[in-house]
Design an enzyme around this catalytic site. Structure first.
Site, PDB file in Angstrom:
ATOM      1  N   HIS A   1      -1.342   4.755   9.714  1.00  0.00           N
ATOM      2  CA  HIS A   1       0.039   5.210   9.891  1.00  0.00           C
ATOM      3  C   HIS A   1       0.028   6.536  10.655  1.00  0.00           C
ATOM      4  CE1 HIS A   1       0.009   2.558   6.342  1.00  0.00           C
ATOM      5  NE2 HIS A   1       1.277   2.302   6.571  1.00  0.00           N
TER       6      HIS A   1
ATOM      7  N   HIS B   1      10.286  -4.142   3.773  1.00  0.00           N
ATOM      8  CA  HIS B   1      10.766  -2.757   3.710  1.00  0.00           C
ATOM      9  C   HIS B   1      11.108  -2.239   5.091  1.00  0.00           C
ATOM     10  CE1 HIS B   1       6.392  -2.095   4.275  1.00  0.00           C
ATOM     11  NE2 HIS B   1       6.514  -0.787   4.320  1.00  0.00           N
TER      12      HIS B   1
ATOM     13  N   HIS C   1       0.821  -1.223   0.000  1.00  0.00           N
ATOM     14  CA  HIS C   1       0.000   0.000   0.000  1.00  0.00           C
ATOM     15  C   HIS C   1       0.853   1.271   0.000  1.00  0.00           C
ATOM     16  CE1 HIS C   1      -0.109  -0.584   4.659  1.00  0.00           C
ATOM     17  NE2 HIS C   1       0.967   0.085   4.311  1.00  0.00           N
TER      18      HIS C   1
HETATM   19  C1  DHB Z   1       6.356   3.135   2.156  1.00  0.00           C
HETATM   20  C2  DHB Z   1       5.689   1.926   2.286  1.00  0.00           C
HETATM   21  C3  DHB Z   1       4.665   1.786   3.219  1.00  0.00           C
HETATM   22  O1  DHB Z   1       3.991   0.628   3.433  1.00  0.00           O
HETATM   23  C4  DHB Z   1       4.301   2.845   4.003  1.00  0.00           C
HETATM   24  O2  DHB Z   1       3.275   2.691   4.834  1.00  0.00           O
HETATM   25  C5  DHB Z   1       4.967   4.058   3.887  1.00  0.00           C
HETATM   26  C6  DHB Z   1       6.007   4.211   2.968  1.00  0.00           C
HETATM   27  C7  DHB Z   1       7.436   3.331   1.153  1.00  0.00           C
HETATM   28  O3  DHB Z   1       7.886   2.360   0.544  1.00  0.00           O
HETATM   29  O4  DHB Z   1       7.840   4.450   0.930  1.00  0.00           O
HETATM   30 FE    FE Z   2       2.558   0.893   5.373  1.00  0.00          FE
END
Ligand code: DHB
Ligand code: FE
Length: 280
Positions: A59, A193, A12
């Site tokens: 978030h 990530h 997302h």
């Molecule tokens: C990114 C990915 C995420 O899932 C998020 O919540 C915020 C940033 C990113 O890859 O930049």
């Molecule tokens: Fe996220």
């Protein structure tokens, strides 16, 4: 009776939402990402849900460190796009399904999973970016959406195993709702990530690909991955993947993979996407 027909998982990434909203999807960097969702848009046009039960994480948009529900179910009539610092995304307001949401809250809580009931909440990229990826840019979203927010931001998040078991309880709840509804369960976030600290930028393709494989071949085993392994292998934000296990628990054990897409990178993450269908 309501029935769960399919599940969708997708990353997302907020920058994907910005690329859509700013008309940049055809740029060389973004074109391969959006090409990966062409099949999905056609698939969902053929398999239109009445309701999407959409598992995502907030978030720090609707919640903050002042209040952190582990599992929160949106029972409101509607949910506006959140302002995440650049103004709200220019996407439709989400229409909820209060009757089904309250039924799920009652069923799941009496089934011994504690949920926080939310009657007012704005929804951030965790929820709106998956809708944009699957439905494009309609004037109104073509189905109702029940937002289901999971805390994966502040330690301790729920375990993958608890999420998987919760998915099963959500299924029991949906299937005991006395209205003929086609319901899809979506799990969002991931894949590997890390947005912070010395390992910022971490992406682990072998981990991600094995995770995608095991979503169909070994969901029970996948649900046993402990937090430390997510953090070590998939980075601090890779823990978002536990939300995929809520979707997985809500589907049949032998659900069929009908589509898979994996692409690196988009912003700071690997983009992973699966569509699973219940066979029966
Ligand atoms: C990114 C990915 C995420 O899932 C998020 O919540 C915020 C940033 C990113 O890859 O930049
Ligand atoms: Fe996220």
């Amino acid at each position: 009776m309501a029935r769960i027909t399919a599940g969708v998982c997708t990353s997302h990434v907020p920058a994907i939402g910005a690329a859509i909203d700013l008309g940049r999807t055809a740029e060389p960097y973004w074109q391969p990402v959006f090409r990966g969702y062409e099949f999905s848009k056609q698939w969902i046009a053929r398999n239109r849900p009445d309701v999407v039960f959409l598992v995502y994480n907030d978030h720090a948009s609707a919640f903050s460190l002042e209040m952190i529900p582990t599992f929160a179910i949106g029972c409101a009539e509607s949910f506006a796009p959140a302002d995440e610092g650049w103004g709200p995304r220019p996407v439709p307001t989400v229409q909820g399904h209060p009757e089904l949401a309250w039924h799920i809250a009652q069923s799941v809580i009496l089934d011994e999973f504690d949920l926080t009931i939310i009657n007012r909440m704005d929804v951030d990229h965790g929820l709106t970016v998956p809708l944009s990826l699957m439905f494009g840019q309609p004037a109104a979203w073509p189905c109702r959406v029940i937002p289901f927010a999971v805390n994966v931001v502040q330690y301790p998040p729920p375990t993958g195993h608890r999420c998987y078991q919760l998915g099963k309880a959500i299924r029991r709840a949906i299937e005991s709702f006395d209205e003929d509804l086609n319901v899809q369960v979506w799990g969002t976030g991931g894949m590997s990530h890390q947005l912070q600290g010395p390992r910022a930028g971490l992406i682990n393709q072998p981990f991600d690909r094995a995770f995608l494989d095991r979503m169909t071949s070994d969901p029970e085993g996948l649900a046993k991955i402990p937090h430390i392994e997510y953090v070590r292998e998939a980075g601090s934000e890779g823990i978002e993947l536990v939300m995929w296990l809520i979707m997985r628990g809500a589907l049949d054990a032998d659900a069929r993979e009908v589509y898979r897409f994996y692409h690196v990178p988009a912003s700071n993450t690997a983009v992973g996407h699966l569509i699973l269908e219940n066979v029966r």
